[in-house]
Each structure stands twice: as C-alpha cells, then as structure tokens.
Design a protein around this motif. Structure first.
Motif, PDB file in Angstrom:
ATOM      1  N   UNK A 112       0.839  -1.187   0.000  1.00 49.97           N
ATOM      2  CA  UNK A 112       0.000   0.000   0.000  1.00 49.97           C
ATOM      3  C   UNK A 112       0.877   1.241   0.000  1.00 49.97           C
ATOM      4  N   UNK A 113       0.521   2.216  -0.812  1.00 46.92           N
ATOM      5  CA  UNK A 113       1.299   3.449  -0.895  1.00 46.92           C
ATOM      6  C   UNK A 113       0.688   4.508   0.011  1.00 46.92           C
ATOM      7  N   UNK A 114       1.546   5.186   0.761  1.00 42.50           N
ATOM      8  CA  UNK A 114       1.100   6.185   1.728  1.00 42.50           C
ATOM      9  C   UNK A 114       1.750   7.521   1.430  1.00 42.50           C
ATOM     10  N   UNK A 115       0.951   8.584   1.486  1.00 38.08           N
ATOM     11  CA  UNK A 115       1.464   9.940   1.330  1.00 38.08           C
ATOM     12  C   UNK A 115       0.993  10.769   2.508  1.00 38.08           C
ATOM     13  N   UNK A 116       1.930  11.424   3.190  1.00 40.77           N
ATOM     14  CA  UNK A 116       1.608  12.248   4.351  1.00 40.77           C
ATOM     15  C   UNK A 116       1.620  13.714   3.927  1.00 40.77           C
ATOM     16  N   UNK A 117       0.467  14.382   4.097  1.00 45.89           N
ATOM     17  CA  UNK A 117       0.353  15.793   3.746  1.00 45.89           C
ATOM     18  C   UNK A 117       0.459  16.699   4.972  1.00 45.89           C
ATOM     19  N   UNK A 118       1.102  16.202   5.988  1.00 51.90           N
ATOM     20  CA  UNK A 118       1.302  16.989   7.195  1.00 51.90           C
ATOM     21  C   UNK A 118       0.205  16.772   8.210  1.00 51.90           C
ATOM     22  N   UNK A 119       0.578  16.857   9.470  1.00 50.16           N
ATOM     23  CA  UNK A 119      -0.318  16.689  10.598  1.00 50.16           C
ATOM     24  C   UNK A 119      -1.069  15.360  10.485  1.00 50.16           C
ATOM     25  N   UNK A 138      -4.423   1.847  -1.998  1.00 50.60           N
ATOM     26  CA  UNK A 138      -4.349   0.414  -1.737  1.00 50.60           C
ATOM     27  C   UNK A 138      -4.045  -0.393  -2.985  1.00 50.60           C
ATOM     28  N   UNK A 139      -4.056   0.270  -4.140  1.00 52.98           N
ATOM     29  CA  UNK A 139      -3.973  -0.433  -5.413  1.00 52.98           C
ATOM     30  C   UNK A 139      -5.338  -0.630  -6.013  1.00 52.98           C
ATOM     31  N   UNK A 156      10.309   3.016  13.109  1.00 56.20           N
ATOM     32  CA  UNK A 156       9.660   4.308  12.924  1.00 56.20           C
ATOM     33  C   UNK A 156       9.960   4.818  11.523  1.00 56.20           C
ATOM     34  N   UNK A 157       8.911   5.241  10.806  1.00 58.03           N
ATOM     35  CA  UNK A 157       9.055   5.741   9.450  1.00 58.03           C
ATOM     36  C   UNK A 157       8.543   7.177   9.387  1.00 58.03           C
ATOM     37  N   UNK A 158       9.448   8.135   9.352  1.00 59.48           N
ATOM     38  CA  UNK A 158       9.061   9.535   9.201  1.00 59.48           C
ATOM     39  C   UNK A 158       8.994   9.823   7.705  1.00 59.48           C
ATOM     40  N   UNK A 159       7.804  10.111   7.205  1.00 61.37           N
ATOM     41  CA  UNK A 159       7.628  10.269   5.766  1.00 61.37           C
ATOM     42  C   UNK A 159       7.951  11.690   5.321  1.00 61.37           C
ATOM     43  N   UNK A 160       8.569  11.827   4.159  1.00 65.33           N
ATOM     44  CA  UNK A 160       8.783  13.137   3.551  1.00 65.33           C
ATOM     45  C   UNK A 160       7.438  13.708   3.128  1.00 65.33           C
ATOM     46  N   UNK A 198       4.863  10.071  -2.017  1.00 63.89           N
ATOM     47  CA  UNK A 198       4.304   8.709  -1.884  1.00 63.89           C
ATOM     48  C   UNK A 198       5.377   7.728  -1.437  1.00 63.89           C
ATOM     49  N   UNK A 199       5.020   6.891  -0.477  1.00 63.74           N
ATOM     50  CA  UNK A 199       5.957   5.923   0.083  1.00 63.74           C
ATOM     51  C   UNK A 199       5.254   4.596   0.271  1.00 63.74           C
TER      52      UNK A 199
END
Length: 210
Positions: free
Chosen positions: A1-8, A15-16, A199-203, A207-208
């Motif tokens: 699954x690809x995750x994108x963090x847009x802050x907060x 999910x594909x 722990x994964x801190x995303x940029x 997309x990660x």
C-alpha cells in the motif's frame, strides 16, 4: 500500500484498488490537488482534521469520492449542505475494493471541563490504522500505525505505551504540526518502541510504500 503524508493528520492511502484521503485539516498542505479519490474519511470534527473551506473544492474535483464521517462531524457538514455519510464504530464496509473497519468511539480527553466528542478510527484492509485523536486499539495485529505525536490531549508516555501495545512493524508519526521540534518526539519513539517496530518519518507529500 502506498502512503502519502500531507502533514499533521492528513494521509492518502492508495491500496492499489482504492484511493482514500483521511483527515484533510487546516494544518495540512498539498492535498488540495489530489485527484482520483474514491473517498475522503474524517475521524472527527476538529479543524486540524477537517478544513471545511478546502473540503468542498476537493470534493468538486473528485466527484466520485464518498465523504465518510463520524456522527459529531455530520452537524457542521449539514449546515454547509455538504453531502456525507455517517459511520459509527463497529461498522465495516467495502469501498472501491478496500475494506474499512470503523473502530473507536471517543476522542481522547483534553481536560475534564471539555466535553468529549465522537472520534472514528479507520482500519484499512486490516493493515493500516489511523486512530484520529485517540489511542484506539486495533482489532488484531496491524502492519502500519499512524501514531499521534503531539496534541493538547497527548502525553508522550501514553503515546509510547500505545505504540508498545499495538507493536506494529511500522509506525508513522502524524499529528505533529503544533510541535516546533517534532524530532525530539521521534527520537523518543525510536528509543522506546518495541524491538520489532521501525519508525518511518515520511517526507512531506511524497508517496511511500511501507
């Protein structure tokens, strides 16, 4: 699954099969241009999880997206004539090929003098848990926990205990926008996490795949 963090608290899960945006709030940036959404999910009514002013154009740009919210959010959306669906803890449903379980029930206590509001936690495909503003335990093991990091209701020792109780293979810090130095909290999580948890801190907005 690809995750994108847009802050907060705002994350996009791809999910594909489904594209799900969770908690686009006032402290989040970059979600406005997201397209191809199947749903927008709101955990609760606080503005850092729901920016009603940016929500309408987001939905206009994603006309096929369902807006799924908790019971407490429904009132303010009705006042703005924004169509939505209310789901409650205990519900489970399929959405564009993804399975969503609704967990939780209540926002964490901020102070005894402040009324507790509803809060939905969302478990997607049994693997990725977004708890909103709560320490909602999952119904079973999860692969990824979106871990609240800083808030008026949050005590870091309780966040660590929550991380240890869930013990996911990966934990992604969220809800950090009010902190001037979130890295201090990240280091605490890294040092105090279960041995099997990374722990994964995303940029931001990148997309990660976790």
């Amino acid at each position: 699954m690809q995750t994108t963090h847009y802050g907060h608290a705002c994350v996009l899960l791809d999910t594909g099969a489904a594209r799900l945006l969770i908690d686009p709030g006032v402290f989040s940036e970059g979600f406005e241009g997201v397209s191809g959404l199947d749903a927008v999910l709101i955990t609760h009514q606080h503005v850092d999880h729901l920016d009603a002013d940016r929500l309408r154009p987001l939905l206009d740009a994603n006309p096929d997206a369902r807006l799924i919210v908790d019971s407490g959010t429904a009132t303010q959306l009705a006042e703005k004539s924004i169509e939505h669906e209310v789901v409650s803890p205990g519900a489970a449903f399929d959405l564009a090929g993804a399975r969503i379980e609704v967990l939780g029930g209540d926002h964490a206590v901020i102070h005894p003098d402040i009324p507790v509001i509803p809060n939905n936690a969302y478990l997607v495909d049994g693997t990725h848990l977004h708890p909103g503003d709560s320490y909602t335990p999952p119904s079973g093991p999860v692969d990824v926990l979106f871990l609240p990091t800083g808030a008026p209701w949050l005590k870091i020792s309780e966040a660590v205990d929550y991380l240890r109780a869930v013990a996911p293979p990966a934990a992604v810090p969220i809800h950090q926008a009010i902190l001037s130095r979130p890295e201090i909290y990240y280091r605490l999580f890294e040092n105090l996490a279960p041995k099997a948890t990374t722990l994964k801190v995303l940029d931001h907005a990148q997309p990660t795949t976790l």
